[in-house]
Scaffold this motif. Sequence first.
Motif, PDB file in Angstrom:
ATOM      1  N   THR A  51      46.629  89.794  43.942  1.00 13.97           N
ATOM      2  CA  THR A  51      45.532  89.578  44.885  1.00 13.97           C
ATOM      3  C   THR A  51      45.908  90.194  46.213  1.00 13.97           C
ATOM      4  O   THR A  51      47.063  90.517  46.473  1.00 13.97           O
ATOM      5  CB  THR A  51      45.271  88.073  45.090  1.00 13.97           C
ATOM      6  OG1 THR A  51      46.436  87.501  45.692  1.00 13.97           O
ATOM      7  CG2 THR A  51      44.974  87.381  43.766  1.00 13.97           C
ATOM      8  N   GLN A  75      46.017  88.661  48.951  1.00 11.40           N
ATOM      9  CA  GLN A  75      46.933  87.757  49.650  1.00 11.40           C
ATOM     10  C   GLN A  75      48.359  87.979  49.176  1.00 11.40           C
ATOM     11  O   GLN A  75      49.306  87.981  49.970  1.00 11.40           O
ATOM     12  CB  GLN A  75      46.503  86.297  49.403  1.00 11.40           C
ATOM     13  CG  GLN A  75      45.201  85.917  50.105  1.00 11.40           C
ATOM     14  CD  GLN A  75      43.986  86.199  49.232  1.00 11.40           C
ATOM     15  OE1 GLN A  75      44.118  86.867  48.201  1.00 11.40           O
ATOM     16  NE2 GLN A  75      42.834  85.708  49.640  1.00 11.40           N
ATOM     17  N   GLU A 104      33.219  92.802  46.351  1.00  4.61           N
ATOM     18  CA  GLU A 104      34.654  92.736  46.056  1.00  4.61           C
ATOM     19  C   GLU A 104      35.060  93.969  45.255  1.00  4.61           C
ATOM     20  O   GLU A 104      34.373  94.366  44.312  1.00  4.61           O
ATOM     21  CB  GLU A 104      34.976  91.473  45.255  1.00  4.61           C
ATOM     22  CG  GLU A 104      36.460  91.304  44.983  1.00  4.61           C
ATOM     23  CD  GLU A 104      36.773  90.081  44.147  1.00  4.61           C
ATOM     24  OE1 GLU A 104      37.255  89.096  44.726  1.00  4.61           O
ATOM     25  OE2 GLU A 104      36.521  90.114  42.929  1.00  4.61           O
ATOM     26  N   GLU A 145      38.536  96.511  43.719  1.00  3.75           N
ATOM     27  CA  GLU A 145      39.924  96.502  43.286  1.00  3.75           C
ATOM     28  C   GLU A 145      40.520  97.882  43.487  1.00  3.75           C
ATOM     29  O   GLU A 145      39.950  98.886  43.060  1.00  3.75           O
ATOM     30  CB  GLU A 145      40.015  96.107  41.815  1.00  3.75           C
ATOM     31  CG  GLU A 145      41.441  96.078  41.279  1.00  3.75           C
ATOM     32  CD  GLU A 145      41.470  95.802  39.792  1.00  3.75           C
ATOM     33  OE1 GLU A 145      42.287  96.431  39.095  1.00  3.75           O
ATOM     34  OE2 GLU A 145      40.668  94.978  39.334  1.00  3.75           O
ATOM     35  N   ARG A 177      42.808  93.014  44.492  1.00  2.00           N
ATOM     36  CA  ARG A 177      41.414  92.747  44.828  1.00  2.00           C
ATOM     37  C   ARG A 177      41.244  92.572  46.330  1.00  2.00           C
ATOM     38  O   ARG A 177      42.052  91.912  46.980  1.00  2.00           O
ATOM     39  CB  ARG A 177      40.928  91.491  44.094  1.00  2.00           C
ATOM     40  CG  ARG A 177      40.782  91.671  42.595  1.00  2.00           C
ATOM     41  CD  ARG A 177      40.322  90.391  41.952  1.00  2.00           C
ATOM     42  NE  ARG A 177      40.120  90.552  40.522  1.00  2.00           N
ATOM     43  CZ  ARG A 177      39.798  89.578  39.703  1.00  2.00           C
ATOM     44  NH1 ARG A 177      39.664  88.334  40.187  1.00  2.00           N
ATOM     45  NH2 ARG A 177      39.626  89.804  38.416  1.00  2.00           N
ATOM     46  N   TYR A 178      40.156  93.157  46.841  1.00  2.00           N
ATOM     47  CA  TYR A 178      39.838  93.061  48.263  1.00  2.00           C
ATOM     48  C   TYR A 178      38.418  92.548  48.402  1.00  2.00           C
ATOM     49  O   TYR A 178      37.524  92.960  47.658  1.00  2.00           O
ATOM     50  CB  TYR A 178      39.977  94.421  48.942  1.00  2.00           C
ATOM     51  CG  TYR A 178      41.398  94.966  48.890  1.00  2.00           C
ATOM     52  CD1 TYR A 178      42.305  94.666  49.889  1.00  2.00           C
ATOM     53  CD2 TYR A 178      41.809  95.759  47.827  1.00  2.00           C
ATOM     54  CE1 TYR A 178      43.606  95.144  49.829  1.00  2.00           C
ATOM     55  CE2 TYR A 178      43.112  96.244  47.756  1.00  2.00           C
ATOM     56  CZ  TYR A 178      43.999  95.929  48.761  1.00  2.00           C
ATOM     57  OH  TYR A 178      45.291  96.399  48.698  1.00  2.00           O
ATOM     58  N   PRO A 179      38.185  91.668  49.361  1.00  2.00           N
ATOM     59  CA  PRO A 179      36.844  91.070  49.492  1.00  2.00           C
ATOM     60  C   PRO A 179      35.821  92.056  50.045  1.00  2.00           C
ATOM     61  O   PRO A 179      36.168  93.087  50.629  1.00  2.00           O
ATOM     62  CB  PRO A 179      37.085  89.922  50.472  1.00  2.00           C
ATOM     63  CG  PRO A 179      38.242  90.390  51.309  1.00  2.00           C
ATOM     64  CD  PRO A 179      39.125  91.156  50.365  1.00  2.00           C
ATOM     65  N   ALA A 180      34.554  91.718  49.875  1.00  2.00           N
ATOM     66  CA  ALA A 180      33.483  92.497  50.498  1.00  2.00           C
ATOM     67  C   ALA A 180      33.693  92.499  52.010  1.00  2.00           C
ATOM     68  O   ALA A 180      34.142  91.515  52.596  1.00  2.00           O
ATOM     69  CB  ALA A 180      32.135  91.886  50.146  1.00  2.00           C
ATOM     70  N   THR A 200      35.693  94.730  53.482  1.00  2.00           N
ATOM     71  CA  THR A 200      36.972  95.375  53.789  1.00  2.00           C
ATOM     72  C   THR A 200      36.732  96.792  54.316  1.00  2.00           C
ATOM     73  O   THR A 200      35.984  97.561  53.711  1.00  2.00           O
ATOM     74  CB  THR A 200      37.862  95.453  52.537  1.00  2.00           C
ATOM     75  OG1 THR A 200      38.136  94.123  52.081  1.00  2.00           O
ATOM     76  CG2 THR A 200      39.165  96.177  52.820  1.00  2.00           C
TER      77      THR A 200
END
Length: 434
Positions: A3, A5, A322, A324, A329-332, A334
């Motif tokens: 992820t 994070q 979102e 990848e 994975r990166y959120p909307a 970004t």
Amino acid sequence: MRTVQGAALDGLRARVRALGAEAPDRRTPPAAPTFGARLRGFVSTGTPRASAAALRALKARRGDGPALVRTRSGRTFLVVLDPLDLHRFYAEPVSLLAADPPEKCRGLGPEEPAGIGCSRGELRAQRRRINEEALAAGVPVHPSCGAFLAAVAEEAPHLTATRVLDLVRARHAVHRAARRIVLGDAAASDEELGGWLRQLRGGRARAARTVYGRTLARIQEYAAHADDGTLVGRATRRSDPAGALDPLRQAHHWLLAMDAVPGTLLRTLLLLGAHPAEQDTAAAEATRGGTDGELPRLRACVRESLRLFPVVPDLIRVTRAETEWRGVRYPAGTSVLLPAAFLQRDPERVPAAHVFVPGRWKNPDADRDIRIAPFSHGGGRCPGDQLGLMITAAFCAEVLRGHRLAGARPVLDPVGPLPATLDPGTIRLTLTRR
């Protein structure tokens, strides 16, 4: 699957280990790696030279994979450097990776400009299609080239009225021609409109709202009488049942976009002055060139100038869902940053990266080379690239047709690496009659 994070924590732990400090608590809120912020002048906060140093350090630490980096301003970017990621950056549709409107679009409240440059999502795509028709995107010679080149030829004497050509003269001549090309000949001498546009480029929000209203009202006056050969005339008479494009607001953006031409013109001429053989070749083309606006050698020189000193050094897109990247994975929302200025001068991938080599553009594949993107690629490519090339090359031809660049400041090394930046405000070109 990792992820964002997890990736951030990995980067944080690696930095702490490098500093010999104690490993952080896993419960610590994740943060984007900030070592880029400690490298002087990271992307979008400093000079291209400093940015290149920071990006080289980033590559040394993280490789070519995407890296999440926080700048000094506090904004976080996912920086992409690998060719595979570049391909994806340019290929993604606007529904997934949208253009990030520039700062000039903010601060106008409900009067935010309705041109393509300040649009988002599907509305941007609709406006772009109409905009491309007015600009004749992808067509080397614009359908209105006769009128446009006549405007350039009639305004070019302002460039050569004295022996010294500088940014003040270049702006005066180019802005007069730009007002004629966008709005018609009657707008050429409208210095008041020119002054309002200058205020909008860097004014404060409250003043910008007032000036923006005046600017649109003045543009409307010219648009009412503009002929079909002008850009606003082409846009106004184009069928647009949905009303997606406001020609008046788009004309405002066209005029602002033309502001890149004076600096590019001076840099190109300065480079030609430092390379006498190239200058002679370009001058010969200008002398024998007709009125068709082709000028392939001079266009190559302009492209090479933009490769070395791009108008937009960093390309920024924002994810709308979102996504990848390399298993993370990166959120909307970004922000994804492609450092075009750095990549176009990366000696590991671009031959003669720091040298003026206009001949590289003779290769028909050069315009599709993702390593070199003076106008971007894919759906985000500048729709006015061919028109801008035509106008800038035509101004260069007008200067070289009757004059020789006999001296220049700053002095460039014709064989050594060129400087990372070249402020057009410092350029002084000495002209002599041929």
